[in-house]
Design a protein around this motif. Structure first.
Motif, PDB file in Angstrom:
ATOM      1  N   LYS A 196       0.868  -1.180   0.000  1.00 63.17           N
ATOM      2  CA  LYS A 196       0.000   0.000   0.000  1.00 63.17           C
ATOM      3  C   LYS A 196       0.900   1.224   0.000  1.00 63.17           C
ATOM      4  O   LYS A 196       1.643   1.460   0.956  1.00 63.17           O
ATOM      5  CB  LYS A 196      -0.897  -0.003   1.241  1.00 63.17           C
ATOM      6  N   THR A 197       0.884   1.968  -1.098  1.00 59.21           N
ATOM      7  CA  THR A 197       1.798   3.105  -1.229  1.00 59.21           C
ATOM      8  C   THR A 197       1.299   4.296  -0.413  1.00 59.21           C
ATOM      9  O   THR A 197       0.178   4.284   0.114  1.00 59.21           O
ATOM     10  CB  THR A 197       1.954   3.513  -2.710  1.00 59.21           C
ATOM     11  N   ASP A 198       2.141   5.319  -0.352  1.00 57.73           N
ATOM     12  CA  ASP A 198       1.831   6.496   0.466  1.00 57.73           C
ATOM     13  C   ASP A 198       0.560   7.210  -0.006  1.00 57.73           C
ATOM     14  O   ASP A 198      -0.108   7.883   0.777  1.00 57.73           O
ATOM     15  CB  ASP A 198       3.016   7.473   0.454  1.00 57.73           C
ATOM     16  N   ASP A 199       0.221   7.063  -1.307  1.00 54.70           N
ATOM     17  CA  ASP A 199      -0.997   7.736  -1.790  1.00 54.70           C
ATOM     18  C   ASP A 199      -2.243   6.849  -1.675  1.00 54.70           C
ATOM     19  O   ASP A 199      -3.314   7.186  -2.177  1.00 54.70           O
ATOM     20  CB  ASP A 199      -0.815   8.214  -3.232  1.00 54.70           C
ATOM     21  N   GLY A 200      -2.073   5.683  -1.024  1.00 53.99           N
ATOM     22  CA  GLY A 200      -3.226   4.821  -0.748  1.00 53.99           C
ATOM     23  C   GLY A 200      -3.494   3.752  -1.779  1.00 53.99           C
ATOM     24  O   GLY A 200      -4.341   2.884  -1.574  1.00 53.99           O
ATOM     25  N   SER A 201      -2.790   3.761  -2.920  1.00 52.51           N
ATOM     26  CA  SER A 201      -3.019   2.730  -3.946  1.00 52.51           C
ATOM     27  C   SER A 201      -2.277   1.439  -3.581  1.00 52.51           C
ATOM     28  O   SER A 201      -1.293   1.456  -2.839  1.00 52.51           O
ATOM     29  CB  SER A 201      -2.564   3.242  -5.312  1.00 52.51           C
ATOM     30  N   ILE A 202      -2.774   0.328  -4.104  1.00 48.64           N
ATOM     31  CA  ILE A 202      -2.162  -0.978  -3.847  1.00 48.64           C
ATOM     32  C   ILE A 202      -1.335  -1.386  -5.059  1.00 48.64           C
ATOM     33  O   ILE A 202      -1.818  -1.363  -6.198  1.00 48.64           O
ATOM     34  CB  ILE A 202      -3.241  -2.057  -3.565  1.00 48.64           C
ATOM     35  N   VAL A 203      -0.055  -1.749  -4.820  1.00 52.51           N
ATOM     36  CA  VAL A 203       0.840  -2.180  -5.905  1.00 52.51           C
ATOM     37  C   VAL A 203       1.144  -3.663  -5.725  1.00 52.51           C
ATOM     38  O   VAL A 203       1.528  -4.099  -4.634  1.00 52.51           O
ATOM     39  CB  VAL A 203       2.161  -1.369  -5.890  1.00 52.51           C
ATOM     40  N   ASP A 204       0.922  -4.448  -6.790  1.00 49.64           N
ATOM     41  CA  ASP A 204       1.269  -5.874  -6.766  1.00 49.64           C
ATOM     42  C   ASP A 204       2.754  -6.024  -7.073  1.00 49.64           C
ATOM     43  O   ASP A 204       3.257  -5.443  -8.043  1.00 49.64           O
ATOM     44  CB  ASP A 204       0.459  -6.640  -7.817  1.00 49.64           C
ATOM     45  N   VAL A 205       3.449  -6.824  -6.253  1.00 49.41           N
ATOM     46  CA  VAL A 205       4.888  -7.075  -6.475  1.00 49.41           C
ATOM     47  C   VAL A 205       5.066  -8.540  -6.842  1.00 49.41           C
ATOM     48  O   VAL A 205       4.637  -9.437  -6.108  1.00 49.41           O
ATOM     49  CB  VAL A 205       5.724  -6.738  -5.215  1.00 49.41           C
ATOM     50  N   SER A 206       5.668  -8.779  -8.017  1.00 51.21           N
ATOM     51  CA  SER A 206       5.985 -10.157  -8.429  1.00 51.21           C
ATOM     52  C   SER A 206       7.486 -10.366  -8.277  1.00 51.21           C
ATOM     53  O   SER A 206       8.219  -9.466  -7.866  1.00 51.21           O
ATOM     54  CB  SER A 206       5.548 -10.380  -9.882  1.00 51.21           C
ATOM     55  N   MET A 207       7.942 -11.569  -8.646  1.00 52.66           N
ATOM     56  CA  MET A 207       9.380 -11.860  -8.521  1.00 52.66           C
ATOM     57  C   MET A 207      10.174 -11.301  -9.698  1.00 52.66           C
ATOM     58  O   MET A 207      11.394 -11.394  -9.716  1.00 52.66           O
ATOM     59  CB  MET A 207       9.600 -13.370  -8.411  1.00 52.66           C
ATOM     60  N   MET A 208       9.481 -10.717 -10.685  1.00 48.87           N
ATOM     61  CA  MET A 208      10.163 -10.203 -11.881  1.00 48.87           C
ATOM     62  C   MET A 208      10.032  -8.689 -11.958  1.00 48.87           C
ATOM     63  O   MET A 208       8.983  -8.132 -11.632  1.00 48.87           O
ATOM     64  CB  MET A 208       9.534 -10.835 -13.118  1.00 48.87           C
TER      65      MET A 208
END
Length: 590
Positions: A176-188
Motif C-alpha cells: 500500500k503506497t503512500d498515496d493509498g493505492s495498492i501495488v502488486d509485487v511479483s518476482m520479476m
C-alpha cells in the motif's frame, strides 16, 4: 499500439513514418514478421530505426508498430545458467521452437512463465518498505540465493505477503503506497537497458578482485567495482584471458557477453563452464553465470543491445549485494556496429569513420561499473567490475576504440603479439601495461597478505625494467661485456618471466594461483637474488650460482599444491644452504 509504414530500408536501418507518438529508444515491431527494432533518431515525422534482426525481404509499405516502451530486460529468477541473445531471448527455448536457425520475429519472454520458484518471505505484513528493500528470497541455484527486491520508486506498507511456489509473474506481495493505492509485487522486474539502475551511494573501489592470474594480481590488479581493458592483436589471447577471469575471478556472479566474436568462442564457454568446478563452492561454474551470445554472424545492430542487456543484468545482481564480474568480448565489435549505423544515418564521421559520439557511448558503458551502497534500508554493498576486450586492427593501440577506452578505464592489460608468438601466456606486456588501482591494492595486500608485498612488487618491476635496458646492450656487444651483477639481474628477470609471469591456463594447478601463493613464489625468486648477491660479493663464480640444483625446485614451485605451504619453506632453506656451501668454497655436486 500505433501503426506506421516503412519508407526506406538500408541494411539494419529502417526509416518509417506515421508514428507521431513514438519517442527516442522506443521499441517497435517492423514488417509482417514483427522484427524487433529501436528508434534511434527522430526527424519530424520520420523515424530512424535500428533493427536487431536480419532485414532482408523488408520493403517500403511494410507495417511498423510501436510498443510505446523502451528496450527493457526482464530481471528475476531464471537468468542464471541461461544463454540469451542480445535482446534477451533465451536461445535454448528458441532452439526448441525454431531448430538450429533462429526464425526472424520469434517473440519469446526472457524468463520462463511456467516454472515455479519457492519464494520465502523475509518481510512481514505491516512492515514499511522502500525501493530496493529485500522482501524475500528464492534459491535459484545451489550457489546463488536470488533476493526479491521492491522495484525502485515504490515505497509503502506491506499489506499482504505469501510463501510458496510461484511463477515469476505471480503476485507474491502487495504494497500500500503512500498515496493509498495498492501495488502488486511479483518476482520479476522490467528495467530499460539504457537507464543505469539507481543506487544510494557510490564508493571508491578498495578491495582487489583476485583473479588467480599472477601477472594481473601482482603487477596490474583490478579492484572489485573497477574497470579494465584488454587490447591486443588477433591471436594474442584476449579471449583466453577473459575466459580465465570468468572462471577464477573472485566474484559471486559472472555475466559474459560475446559481442560480435566468433561462435566457437561462445561454444567453448558453453562446453567448459558446466564441467568446470567452482573452487569456492565445488559446484559447476554455470550455476553463477549468465551468458549473452551475439556472435559475428548474428545481426550487427544487436551488438549494442547485448552490451546494454549485460550491464543491466549485472547491475541487478549488484543491487542484491553481490560482487559481479562482467566480461565484454569485444567492445570493438560494438564500435563497428555503431560505425555502420552512423554511416547509414549519414552522420559526420569522426576518426577512421567511427561516430563522433564513440567516446561518450563507451564512457556511459564503463561508468556503470562501480562499488555502491544499494537502494533500500540498511547498508547493502554490491560491486560491478567491467573487463572489456578491444580488438584493434593489427594490434594498433593508437586506433580510436582503444584510445577512447583508455580514457575511461583504470587498468590497461596490453597484450603483445611477440610474447604470444614466443608462447608466453598470458601475453600481457609488463613494460606497457598499467593499473591505477595499484596503490590502493598494495595497502590491502600489505595488511592482508604480507607487510613487504609492496616492496617485493616494486623490486620485481625494477628488475624487469633493468632487464629491458640490459638486453639492448647484449644485442649490441654481447653478454660477455656485462658485469657479473648485471648478468645476475638478467638471470633473475628471466626467472620472474618464466617461473612467475608465465602461466599455463590448461594446467590443473597452474591455471589458478592464490594471492598467498603468488607472494611466496615471488618472495622465493627475490630471495635467490638477494642470496646470490651475497655470494658474488664473496667471490663465488657466477656459473656456479646459475647452475644451483635448487633453481629447478624454484622453477617448479608453481606446480605445487595450494595447501602445501611447507614446500616454500623447504625450498628457501635449501637455497640458503646451497649458497652458504658455495661461499665456504665447497662444490654443490660433492
Amino acid at each position: 499500439m500505433t501503426s506506421g509504414v516503412v519508407v526506406k530500408v538500408s541494411g539494419p536501418l529502417v526509416v518509417a513514418t506515421g508514428l507521431p507518438q513514438a519517442k527516442m529508444f522506443d521499441v517497435v515491431k517492423v514488417g509482417q514478421q514483427g522484427l524487433v527494432g529501436e528508434v534511434i533518431e527522430v526527424h519530424g515525422e520520420k523515424l530512424s530505426i535500428q533493427v536487431y534482426e536480419e532485414t532482408s525481404g523488408l520493403g517500403p509499405g511494410d507495417p511498423v508498430v510501436s510498443t510505446g516502451a523502451p528496450l527493457s530486460v526482464e530481471l528475476g529468477p531464471g537468468m542464471l545458467e541461461g544463454i540469451f541473445d542480445g535482446t534477451q531471448r533465451p536461445l535454448d527455448v528458441v532452439e526448441a521452437i525454431a531448430g538450429s536457425y533462429i526464425t526472424r520475429g520469434i517473440d519469446i519472454p526472457a524468463l520462463n512463465r511456467e516454472k515455479k520458484w519457492d519464494f520465502v518471505p523475509t518481510a512481514k505484513v505491516g512492515q514499511k518498505v522502500t525501493g530496493g528493500d529485500i522482501i524475500g528470497t528464492v534459491q535459484e541455484t545451489v550457489i546463488v540465493e536470488h533476493r526479491i527486491m521492491v522495484p525502485p520508486g515504490i515505497s509503502g506498507e506491506i499489506v499482504e505477503i505469501n510463501q510458496g511456489s510461484f511463477t515469476v509473474t505471480d503476485t507474491v506481495a502487495k504494497i500500500k503506497t503512500d498515496d493509498g493505492s495498492i501495488v502488486d509485487v511479483s518476482m520479476m522486474q522490467k528495467w530499460p537497458v539504457r537507464m543505469p539502475r539507481p543506487y544510494k551511494e557510490k564508493l571508491p573501489p578498495m578491495e582487489p578482485m583476485a583473479t588467480g592470474q599472477r601477472v594481473i594480481d601482482t603487477f596490474f590488479p583490478v579492484t572489485k567495482g573497477g574497470t579494465a581493458c584488454i587490447p591486443g592483436p588477433f591471436g594474442s589471447g584476449k579471449t583466453v584471458v577473459q575466459h580465465q577471469l570468468a572462471k577464477w575471478a573472485d566474484a559471486e556472479i559472472v555475466v559474459y557477453i560475446g559481442c560480435g566474436e566468433r561462435g566457437n568462442e561462445m561454444t567453448d564457454v558453453l562446453l567448459e563452464f558446466p564441467e568446470l568446478i567452482d573452487p569456492k563452492t565445488g559446484e559447476p561454474l554455470m550455476k553463477r553465470t549468465v551468458l549473452i551470445a551475439n556472435t559475428s554472424n548474428m545481426p550487427v545492430a544487436a551488438r549494442e543491445a547485448s552490451i546494454y542487456t549485460g550491464i543491466t543484468i549485472a547491475e541487478y545482481f549488484r543491487d542484491m549485494g553481490y560482487s559481479v564480474a562482467l566480461m565484454a568480448d569485444s567492445t570493438s565489435r560494438w564500435a563497428e556496429a555503431l560505425r555502420e549505423m552512423s554511416g547509414r544515418l549519414e552522420e559526420m564521421p569522426g576518426d577512421e569513420g567511427y561516430p563522433a559520439y564513440l567516446s561518450r557511448r563507451l564512457a556511459e558503458f564503463y561508468e556503470r561499473a562501480g562499488r555502491v551502497i544499494a537502494l533500500g534500508s540498511g547498508e547493502r554493498e554490491g560491486t560491478v567490475t567491467v573487463v572489456g576486450a578491444v580488438s584493434p586492427p593489427g594490434g594498433d593501440l593508437s586506433e580510436p576504440v582503444t584510445q577512447a577506452t583508455l580514457r575511461v578505464v583504470k587498468v590497461f592489460w596490453a597484450l603483445d603479439s611477440s610474447l604470444a608468438y614466443a608462447r608466453h601466456f598470458p601475453a600481457i606486456n609488463w613494460l606497457t601495461s598499467y593499473s591505477l588501482y595499484a596503490d590502493t591494492v598494495e595497502e590491502y595486500m600489505n595488511q592482508n597478505i604480507s607487510s613487504d608485498w609492496k616492496d617485493l612488487r616494486a623490486e620485481a618491476m625494477r628488475l624487469l625494467q633493468e632487464e629491458s635496458s640490459l638486453q639492448e646492450i647484449v644485442r649490441l656487444v654481447g653478454i660477455d661485456a656485462l658485469s657479473i651483477k648485471d648478468r645476475l639481474i638478467l638471470e633473475v628477470a628471466r626467472s620472474i618471466r618464466e617461473d612467475f609471469l608465465h602461466q599455463n591456463a590448461f594446467h590443473e594447478v597452474d591455471t589458478y594461483t592464490s594471492l598467498n601463493k603468488q607472494y611466496r613464489m615471488l618472495k622465493l625468486i627475490l630471495t635467490f637474488y638477494e642470496e646470490a648477491q651475497k655470494a658474488i660479493d664473496k667471490g663465488v663464480v657466477f656459473s656456479e650460482i646459475e647452475n644451483m640444483p635448487v633453481r629447478e625446485r624454484i622453477a617448479r614451485a608453481k606446480y605445487s599444491d595450494e595447501k602445501d605451504a611447507k614446500i616454500f619453506d623447504e625450498i628457501e632453506q635449501e637455497l640458503k644452504q646451497q649458497i652458504e656451501k658455495l661461499m665456504e668454497g665447497g662444490k654443490l655436486n660433492d
